[in-house]
Design an enzyme around this catalytic site. Sequence first.
Site, PDB file in Angstrom:
ATOM      1  N   GLN A  63       9.863   3.978  -0.255  1.00 22.17           N
ATOM      2  CA  GLN A  63       8.429   4.021   0.044  1.00 22.17           C
ATOM      3  C   GLN A  63       7.730   5.099  -0.777  1.00 22.17           C
ATOM      4  O   GLN A  63       7.129   4.808  -1.785  1.00 22.17           O
ATOM      5  CB  GLN A  63       8.198   4.226   1.537  1.00 22.17           C
ATOM      6  CG  GLN A  63       6.788   3.856   1.965  1.00 22.17           C
ATOM      7  CD  GLN A  63       6.721   3.461   3.445  1.00 22.17           C
ATOM      8  OE1 GLN A  63       7.726   3.360   4.128  1.00 22.17           O
ATOM      9  NE2 GLN A  63       5.529   3.222   3.932  1.00 22.17           N
ATOM     10  N   ASP A  64       7.802   6.363  -0.336  1.00 14.66           N
ATOM     11  CA  ASP A  64       7.277   7.414  -1.211  1.00 14.66           C
ATOM     12  C   ASP A  64       8.272   8.564  -1.259  1.00 14.66           C
ATOM     13  O   ASP A  64       9.215   8.609  -0.471  1.00 14.66           O
ATOM     14  CB  ASP A  64       5.860   7.855  -0.828  1.00 14.66           C
ATOM     15  CG  ASP A  64       5.748   8.554   0.505  1.00 14.66           C
ATOM     16  OD1 ASP A  64       4.704   9.167   0.746  1.00 14.66           O
ATOM     17  OD2 ASP A  64       6.687   8.493   1.318  1.00 14.66           O
ATOM     18  N   PRO A  65       8.115   9.495  -2.199  1.00 17.34           N
ATOM     19  CA  PRO A  65       9.135  10.524  -2.389  1.00 17.34           C
ATOM     20  C   PRO A  65       9.279  11.439  -1.170  1.00 17.34           C
ATOM     21  O   PRO A  65       8.350  11.596  -0.376  1.00 17.34           O
ATOM     22  CB  PRO A  65       8.615  11.315  -3.600  1.00 17.34           C
ATOM     23  CG  PRO A  65       7.642  10.409  -4.284  1.00 17.34           C
ATOM     24  CD  PRO A  65       7.028   9.595  -3.185  1.00 17.34           C
ATOM     25  N   VAL A 125       5.472   4.391  -4.209  1.00 17.57           N
ATOM     26  CA  VAL A 125       4.530   5.438  -4.626  1.00 17.57           C
ATOM     27  C   VAL A 125       5.372   6.537  -5.266  1.00 17.57           C
ATOM     28  O   VAL A 125       6.417   6.903  -4.724  1.00 17.57           O
ATOM     29  CB  VAL A 125       3.747   5.973  -3.404  1.00 17.57           C
ATOM     30  CG1 VAL A 125       2.885   7.169  -3.773  1.00 17.57           C
ATOM     31  CG2 VAL A 125       2.884   4.861  -2.807  1.00 17.57           C
ATOM     32  N   HIS A 134       3.003  10.061   2.572  1.00 16.07           N
ATOM     33  CA  HIS A 134       2.031   9.006   2.202  1.00 16.07           C
ATOM     34  C   HIS A 134       0.706   9.566   1.687  1.00 16.07           C
ATOM     35  O   HIS A 134      -0.277   8.834   1.610  1.00 16.07           O
ATOM     36  CB  HIS A 134       1.759   8.052   3.381  1.00 16.07           C
ATOM     37  CG  HIS A 134       2.994   7.637   4.113  1.00 16.07           C
ATOM     38  ND1 HIS A 134       4.086   7.081   3.475  1.00 16.07           N
ATOM     39  CD2 HIS A 134       3.329   7.708   5.426  1.00 16.07           C
ATOM     40  CE1 HIS A 134       5.033   6.831   4.372  1.00 16.07           C
ATOM     41  NE2 HIS A 134       4.602   7.214   5.550  1.00 16.07           N
TER      42      HIS A 134
END
EC number: 3.2.2.27
Length: 226
Positions: A63-65, A125, A134
């Site tokens: 999803q995101d880091p 992302v 997020h």
Amino acid sequence: MNQLPTWHDVIGEEKQQSYFVDTLNFVEAERAAGKAIYPPAKDVFNAFRFTEFNDVKVVILGQDPYHGPNQAHGLCFSVLPGIKTPPSLVNMYKELAQDIEGFQIPQHGFLQSWAEQGVLLLNTVLTVEQGKAHSHSKTGWETFTDRVIEAINQHQEGVVFLLWGSHAQKKGRFIDRNKHHVLTAPHPSPLSAHRGFFGSKPFSQANQILVQQGKEVINWHLPMTV
């Protein structure tokens, strides 16, 4: 068959697009304002550095880091050596220990050896602000990573996509199931792993699919220390 593009072609094309210029400018401005942005600028595109376009066999979509200090280095689920293994990766290791014969859980969360074998470890992302999950969503990265997946979908054949959780599954909804293999399961997060990630055997399934295509399998075993 047309010659496969390279990441240089795919990313180069996107770099001309105004949305992507805006995304990079936003991230640069956030760093210039003194905010801690992860991963470091040199690591943002590491997924493409360690897995060349025509080497992609498996895609794992995150999803995101990670948004803690020194964790993220541009490969989804992976953390730098010396950093505690995050909970989702702990659960991936638990599944690997059940799924892959002889797999020993390492004392680290550094997955670069997978990337070097053709596992694209791609986040949706590619940047995040420290402590704010997020925080960089909806800044254009999603469009970029859609284009990345579309390029693989269009130009490659027989890639195994491991899509864990509703976010990844929604992201991968346009993948051509006649050309590629999509394996879905709940996310390995502690919140959802017990709902069907455990026991889904994604790693051995991916290798079985690669064998059927005459491709070299992924060695999922990791060095015990790095």
